[in-house]
Write a protein that holds these residues in place. Structure first.
Motif, PDB file in Angstrom:
ATOM      1  N   HIS A 196       0.809  -1.218   0.000  1.00 26.88           N
ATOM      2  CA  HIS A 196       0.000   0.000   0.000  1.00 26.88           C
ATOM      3  C   HIS A 196       0.844   1.271   0.000  1.00 26.88           C
ATOM      4  CE1 HIS A 196      -4.009  -1.580  -0.195  1.00 26.88           C
ATOM      5  NE2 HIS A 196      -3.576  -2.591   0.545  1.00 26.88           N
ATOM      6  N   ILE A 197       2.050   1.214   0.522  1.00 27.45           N
ATOM      7  CA  ILE A 197       2.936   2.372   0.379  1.00 27.45           C
ATOM      8  C   ILE A 197       3.306   2.541  -1.086  1.00 27.45           C
ATOM      9  CG2 ILE A 197       5.255   3.264   0.874  1.00 27.45           C
ATOM     10  CD1 ILE A 197       4.913   2.125   3.731  1.00 27.45           C
ATOM     11  N   ARG A 198       3.597   1.452  -1.764  1.00 24.34           N
ATOM     12  CA  ARG A 198       3.886   1.527  -3.207  1.00 24.34           C
ATOM     13  C   ARG A 198       2.673   2.059  -3.970  1.00 24.34           C
ATOM     14  NH1 ARG A 198       8.630  -0.661  -4.396  1.00 24.34           N
ATOM     15  NH2 ARG A 198       9.523  -2.195  -2.972  1.00 24.34           N
ATOM     16  N   ALA A 199       1.491   1.560  -3.629  1.00 27.06           N
ATOM     17  CA  ALA A 199       0.273   2.046  -4.280  1.00 27.06           C
ATOM     18  C   ALA A 199       0.080   3.532  -4.008  1.00 27.06           C
ATOM     19  CB  ALA A 199      -0.942   1.253  -3.801  1.00 27.06           C
ATOM     20  N   ALA A 200       0.341   3.957  -2.788  1.00 24.73           N
ATOM     21  CA  ALA A 200       0.188   5.369  -2.434  1.00 24.73           C
ATOM     22  C   ALA A 200       1.106   6.244  -3.280  1.00 24.73           C
ATOM     23  CB  ALA A 200       0.471   5.572  -0.946  1.00 24.73           C
ATOM     24  N   LEU A 201       2.332   5.803  -3.459  1.00 27.09           N
ATOM     25  CA  LEU A 201       3.255   6.556  -4.317  1.00 27.09           C
ATOM     26  C   LEU A 201       2.751   6.587  -5.759  1.00 27.09           C
ATOM     27  CD1 LEU A 201       6.625   5.206  -2.902  1.00 27.09           C
ATOM     28  CD2 LEU A 201       5.772   7.554  -2.687  1.00 27.09           C
ATOM     29  N   ASN A 202       2.220   5.477  -6.225  1.00 25.86           N
ATOM     30  CA  ASN A 202       1.715   5.395  -7.606  1.00 25.86           C
ATOM     31  C   ASN A 202       0.496   6.276  -7.840  1.00 25.86           C
ATOM     32  OD1 ASN A 202       3.663   3.650  -8.597  1.00 25.86           O
ATOM     33  ND2 ASN A 202       2.462   1.826  -8.179  1.00 25.86           N
ATOM     34  N   VAL A 203      -0.285   6.531  -6.797  1.00 22.02           N
ATOM     35  CA  VAL A 203      -1.490   7.354  -6.985  1.00 22.02           C
ATOM     36  C   VAL A 203      -1.274   8.806  -6.579  1.00 22.02           C
ATOM     37  CG1 VAL A 203      -3.057   5.378  -6.836  1.00 22.02           C
ATOM     38  CG2 VAL A 203      -2.567   6.733  -4.767  1.00 22.02           C
ATOM     39  N   GLY A 204      -0.016   9.169  -6.283  1.00 22.32           N
ATOM     40  CA  GLY A 204       0.275  10.581  -6.116  1.00 22.32           C
ATOM     41  C   GLY A 204       0.746  11.059  -4.758  1.00 22.32           C
ATOM     42  N   LEU A 205       0.722  10.214  -3.738  1.00 20.59           N
ATOM     43  CA  LEU A 205       1.272  10.665  -2.456  1.00 20.59           C
ATOM     44  C   LEU A 205       2.786  10.785  -2.580  1.00 20.59           C
ATOM     45  CD1 LEU A 205      -0.737   8.610   0.193  1.00 20.59           C
ATOM     46  CD2 LEU A 205      -0.944  11.026  -0.322  1.00 20.59           C
ATOM     47  N   THR A 206       3.349  11.717  -1.854  1.00 16.07           N
ATOM     48  CA  THR A 206       4.796  11.890  -1.869  1.00 16.07           C
ATOM     49  C   THR A 206       5.420  11.107  -0.717  1.00 16.07           C
ATOM     50  OG1 THR A 206       4.779  13.815  -0.405  1.00 16.07           O
ATOM     51  CG2 THR A 206       4.523  14.226  -2.799  1.00 16.07           C
ATOM     52  N   GLU A 207       6.724  10.912  -0.810  1.00 10.82           N
ATOM     53  CA  GLU A 207       7.437  10.272   0.286  1.00 10.82           C
ATOM     54  C   GLU A 207       7.232  11.056   1.576  1.00 10.82           C
ATOM     55  OE1 GLU A 207      11.551   9.455  -0.546  1.00 10.82           O
ATOM     56  OE2 GLU A 207      11.065   8.338  -2.374  1.00 10.82           O
ATOM     57  N   ASN A 208       7.305  12.372   1.493  1.00  7.28           N
ATOM     58  CA  ASN A 208       7.134  13.201   2.686  1.00  7.28           C
ATOM     59  C   ASN A 208       5.739  13.037   3.290  1.00  7.28           C
ATOM     60  OD1 ASN A 208       8.370  15.181   4.504  1.00  7.28           O
ATOM     61  ND2 ASN A 208       6.679  16.476   3.801  1.00  7.28           N
ATOM     62  N   GLU A 209       4.716  12.971   2.449  1.00 11.16           N
ATOM     63  CA  GLU A 209       3.360  12.773   2.973  1.00 11.16           C
ATOM     64  C   GLU A 209       3.236  11.434   3.685  1.00 11.16           C
ATOM     65  OE1 GLU A 209       0.545  15.362  -0.036  1.00 11.16           O
ATOM     66  OE2 GLU A 209       1.432  13.484  -0.811  1.00 11.16           O
ATOM     67  N   ALA A 223       8.645   1.819   5.036  1.00  9.59           N
ATOM     68  CA  ALA A 223       8.592   2.935   4.078  1.00  9.59           C
ATOM     69  C   ALA A 223       9.983   3.252   3.552  1.00  9.59           C
ATOM     70  CB  ALA A 223       7.966   4.162   4.738  1.00  9.59           C
ATOM     71  N   GLY A 224      10.961   3.282   4.436  1.00  9.01           N
ATOM     72  CA  GLY A 224      12.339   3.550   4.002  1.00  9.01           C
ATOM     73  C   GLY A 224      12.831   2.557   2.972  1.00  9.01           C
ATOM     74  N   ASN A 225      12.496   1.296   3.171  1.00 10.58           N
ATOM     75  CA  ASN A 225      12.869   0.267   2.187  1.00 10.58           C
ATOM     76  C   ASN A 225      12.190   0.499   0.845  1.00 10.58           C
ATOM     77  OD1 ASN A 225      14.609  -1.128   3.902  1.00 10.58           O
ATOM     78  ND2 ASN A 225      12.983  -2.452   4.676  1.00 10.58           N
ATOM     79  N   VAL A 226      10.939   0.893   0.882  1.00  8.67           N
ATOM     80  CA  VAL A 226      10.219   1.187  -0.361  1.00  8.67           C
ATOM     81  C   VAL A 226      10.842   2.390  -1.058  1.00  8.67           C
ATOM     82  CG1 VAL A 226       8.014   1.972  -1.344  1.00  8.67           C
ATOM     83  CG2 VAL A 226       8.039   0.161   0.404  1.00  8.67           C
ATOM     84  N   PHE A 227      11.167   3.426  -0.302  1.00  8.15           N
ATOM     85  CA  PHE A 227      11.707   4.638  -0.890  1.00  8.15           C
ATOM     86  C   PHE A 227      13.083   4.385  -1.538  1.00  8.15           C
ATOM     87  CE2 PHE A 227       9.372   7.147   2.660  1.00  8.15           C
ATOM     88  CZ  PHE A 227       8.156   6.943   2.029  1.00  8.15           C
ATOM     89  N   GLU A 228      13.845   3.456  -0.979  1.00  9.52           N
ATOM     90  CA  GLU A 228      15.171   3.141  -1.528  1.00  9.52           C
ATOM     91  C   GLU A 228      15.089   2.468  -2.901  1.00  9.52           C
ATOM     92  OE1 GLU A 228      17.500   0.832   1.172  1.00  9.52           O
ATOM     93  OE2 GLU A 228      17.579   2.427   2.658  1.00  9.52           O
ATOM     94  N   LYS A 229      14.006   1.723  -3.130  1.00 10.48           N
ATOM     95  CA  LYS A 229      13.880   0.935  -4.356  1.00 10.48           C
ATOM     96  C   LYS A 229      13.449   1.763  -5.519  1.00 10.48           C
ATOM     97  CE  LYS A 229      13.031  -3.308  -1.897  1.00 10.48           C
ATOM     98  NZ  LYS A 229      12.128  -4.354  -1.564  1.00 10.48           N
TER      99      LYS A 229
END
Length: 122
Positions: free
Chosen positions: A79-92, A116-122
């Motif tokens: 869901h963190i990946r999905a959130a990034l895909n639908v427009g949420l930012t890492e900061n949000e 989240a940190g692991n997702v952001f690194e990828k």
């Protein structure tokens, strides 16, 4: 909504929200239980996520918060990946986790932030 339409709507919705790789990972569920896969797609994404009234990013804020609250960390990366895909930012996403710390405790928030940190690194 008719059963086939619910499933088709769910497939369309989930494919809008996640990468092809993430979709392939979750679609492996159909090999374990086709009936459960049908339920996930038709209900979760066809009935719930496809509803009007909230955007995908708002739905992901709710979902991420709920998963952290439950300690359901196995679902959080998806869901963190999905959130990034639908427009949420890492900061949000970081701010969502920080907000959760005040209500669900630091152990759950720390675990969520590490994921989240692991997702952001990828």
């Amino acid at each position: 909504m008719e059963k086939n339409n619910r499933f088709d709507s769910g497939l369309s919705t989930v494919k809008k929200m996640v990468s092809q790789e993430a979709f392939e990972n979750i679609s492996g569920m159909k090999n374990i239980s086709p009936d459960f896969w049908e339920m996930i797609v038709a209900f979760g994404f066809g009935d719930v996520y496809a509803r009007e009234g909230l955007s995908f990013d708002k739905r992901e804020i709710i979902t991420i918060t709920s998963l952290i609250t439950q300690g359901a960390f196995d679902q959080l990366e998806f869901h963190i990946r999905a959130a990034l895909n639908v427009g949420l930012t890492e900061n949000e996403i970081k701010e969502i986790i920080i907000q959760c710390a005040a209500y669900v405790g630091f152990p759950k928030a720390v675990q969520a932030m590490l994921i989240a940190g692991n997702v952001f690194e990828k």
